[in-house]
Design an enzyme around this catalytic site. Structure first.
Site, mmCIF file in Angstrom:
data_model
loop_
_atom_site.group_PDB
_atom_site.id
_atom_site.type_symbol
_atom_site.label_atom_id
_atom_site.label_comp_id
_atom_site.label_asym_id
_atom_site.label_seq_id
_atom_site.Cartn_x
_atom_site.Cartn_y
_atom_site.Cartn_z
ATOM 1 C CD GLU A 139 3.551 -0.571 8.779
ATOM 2 O OE1 GLU A 139 3.025 0.467 9.207
ATOM 3 O OE2 GLU A 139 4.173 -0.617 7.689
ATOM 4 C CE1 TYR A 165 -3.038 4.869 7.282
ATOM 5 C CE2 TYR A 165 -3.524 3.103 8.821
ATOM 6 C CZ TYR A 165 -2.757 3.620 7.792
ATOM 7 O OH TYR A 165 -1.715 2.901 7.285
ATOM 8 C CD GLU A 184 6.666 5.186 10.366
ATOM 9 O OE1 GLU A 184 6.344 4.880 9.196
ATOM 10 O OE2 GLU A 184 6.282 4.540 11.355
ATOM 11 C CE LYS A 203 3.008 3.180 11.687
ATOM 12 N NZ LYS A 203 4.013 2.926 10.627
ATOM 13 C CE LYS A 211 20.419 7.923 -18.634
ATOM 14 N NZ LYS A 211 20.285 9.288 -19.199
ATOM 15 C CD GLU A 232 6.145 4.471 5.192
ATOM 16 O OE1 GLU A 232 5.150 4.673 4.483
ATOM 17 O OE2 GLU A 232 6.080 4.172 6.398
ATOM 18 C CG HIS A 264 5.778 0.555 4.615
ATOM 19 N ND1 HIS A 264 5.497 0.149 3.320
ATOM 20 C CD2 HIS A 264 4.737 1.325 5.001
ATOM 21 C CE1 HIS A 264 4.351 0.669 2.939
ATOM 22 N NE2 HIS A 264 3.860 1.393 3.929
ATOM 23 C CG ASN A 306 -0.110 0.058 2.519
ATOM 24 O OD1 ASN A 306 0.331 1.125 2.936
ATOM 25 N ND2 ASN A 306 0.099 -1.072 3.154
ATOM 26 C CE LYS A 314 -0.492 6.082 9.030
ATOM 27 N NZ LYS A 314 0.837 5.791 8.458
ATOM 28 C CG ASP A 324 3.850 7.163 9.925
ATOM 29 O OD1 ASP A 324 4.579 8.063 9.475
ATOM 30 O OD2 ASP A 324 3.460 6.195 9.236
ATOM 31 C CG ASP A 367 7.526 -2.440 1.595
ATOM 32 O OD1 ASP A 367 7.804 -3.581 1.200
ATOM 33 O OD2 ASP A 367 6.365 -2.023 1.696
#
Length: 388
Positions: A340, A155, A238, A181, A100, A264, A321, A53, A183, A212, A291
């Site tokens: 996580e 969240y 974080e 954790k 490249k 992450e 992550h 995600n 946000k 975070d 990740d």
């Protein structure tokens, strides 16, 4: 031994939540199925992969560049010297032919999706769980039978007030997690502090809570938050600023003594190395969250681990992550510090095997060949629907 087909499909994540930067309501992920002519138990061996995600499905890159390169490769370009299995490192070189240096962007996600499926294939052909295969190749056979995991949540959503935030965190603790954790950065400092203190009422100490900011802050705001957060002695603070602003990260370390975490959104060994060189990260306490599913896959992650060792970092300071089984296998097989977890969100990609509950902050892995997708019923149903 050959690859006979590679199928890609973009699948919605279906999460009506947001962090400090984006909402996930329209976000999707690429799922790939690599079908081979190898037969096990009467069926072709299929390797599955998907991206974590936080990044959209790289369907165009996969279909226009990377899948055709892999399908057009000769057997000696993608098999091991003995011709008995696919070689992820040789395949990585094939995928990156004509690319490249620099400008990693979304191509690192596309390669990471295919790399995950290849490692799933390789482990299935060897009839080993991926964590055991990695331990045998890179760690003298030693595995971590149980891996530390933390519950990532908290969240922002329109209907989530402080009471509902507390109920969410209680749920994670009841599921067996010891660290949760949440946000920050999507509200004012005062409101975020109220949210943090509400969660701290539930957990044993600040060491049971990480926060975070998802790269939201400029330096001034990051320092303001740091000064308020330090007395809580949190598990970590974080991604305070933009992931490529190494100067901000380095300066913030002068203002915040407890652990910080980031990485992450760094998608190559070179970017990870610049973080270590210039980001002021402290190997005795800070956490690195690279990740593999977003950063060119496990082949590149192995290069990152080698670079970290050269700079005096232990793999135990890496907690990836993504909350998926690929990173869980890497943690168990290569001795990382944990992984996580996303209980209840980003389904069916988040979470682990169905019959392996989290206990005291740790989770086990199934003893089945490959990454273990077959032990997660809602995920394997989706993956097989893509293959079929």
């Amino acid at each position: 031994m050959k690859i006979v087909d590679i199928i890609e499909q973009a699948v919605p994540i279906k999460s009506s939540i947001r962090n400090a930067y984006i909402d996930f309501s329209k976000m999707n992920a690429s799922v790939v199925a690599i079908v081979t002519d190898v037969i096990k138990n009467g069926r072709p061996v299929i390797g599955y992969g998907f991206n974590s995600n936080g990044r959209y499905a790289p369907s165009g890159l996969l279909r226009e560049r990377f899948i055709p390169r892999l399908m057009q490769a000769k057997p000696d370009e993608i098999l091991n010297p003995e011709g008995t299995n696919f070689d992820p490192h040789r395949i990585w070189d094939v995928l990156m032919t004509g690319e490249k240096p620099g400008g990693h962007g979304e191509r690192s996600v596309a390669v990471g999706v295919l790399d995950m499926a290849i490692w799933d294939l390789v482990a299935k052909i060897e009839e080993k769980p991926l964590y055991q295969l990695l331990a045998d190749r890179y760690r003298s056979g030693k595995i971590d039978k149980n891996v530390f995991v933390y519950a990532a949540g908290g969240y922002y959503s329109p209907e989530k007030d402080i009471q509902k935030l507390q109920e969410e965190m209680k749920h994670y603790l009841n599921l067996g997690y010891s660290v949760v954790k949440m946000k920050i950065g999507g509200a004012s400092l005062d409101e975020d502090l109220r949210r943090i203190e509400a969660v701290l009422e539930l957990v044993p100490s600040g060491q049971s809570l990480a926060v975070d900011a998802n790269g939201r802050f400029d330096l001034e705001t990051a320092i303001q938050y740091a000064e308020k957060l330090e007395p809580y002695n949190l598990f970590w603070f974080e991604e305070a600023g933009d992931p490529l602003d190494y100067k901000l990260q380095a300066e913030l370390s002068n203002h915040y003594k407890p652990a910080m975490a980031t990485g992450e959104n760094l998608f190559s060994m070179q970017d990870a190395r610049n973080l270590i060189r210039y980001g002021g990260m402290r190997p005795d306490r800070d956490i690195l969250q690279f990740d593999c599913a977003l950063s060119y896959g496990l082949v590149e992650y192995l290069r990152i681990l080698e670079m970290l060792e050269e700079h005096g970092w232990s793999p135990r300071q890496c907690i990836p992550h993504g909350g998926h089984q690929m990173s869980l296998n890497i943690a168990a097989g290569l001795g990382l510090g944990g992984n996580e977890s996303y209980p209840g969100v980003f389904q069916p990609f988040g979470g682990f095997a169905d019959d392996y509950p989290v206990e005291n902050g740790y989770v086990g892995l199934p003893d089945i060949p490959g990454i273990g997708f077959e032990a997660k019923s809602n995920l394997i149903s989706l993956l097989r629907s893509v293959a079929e």
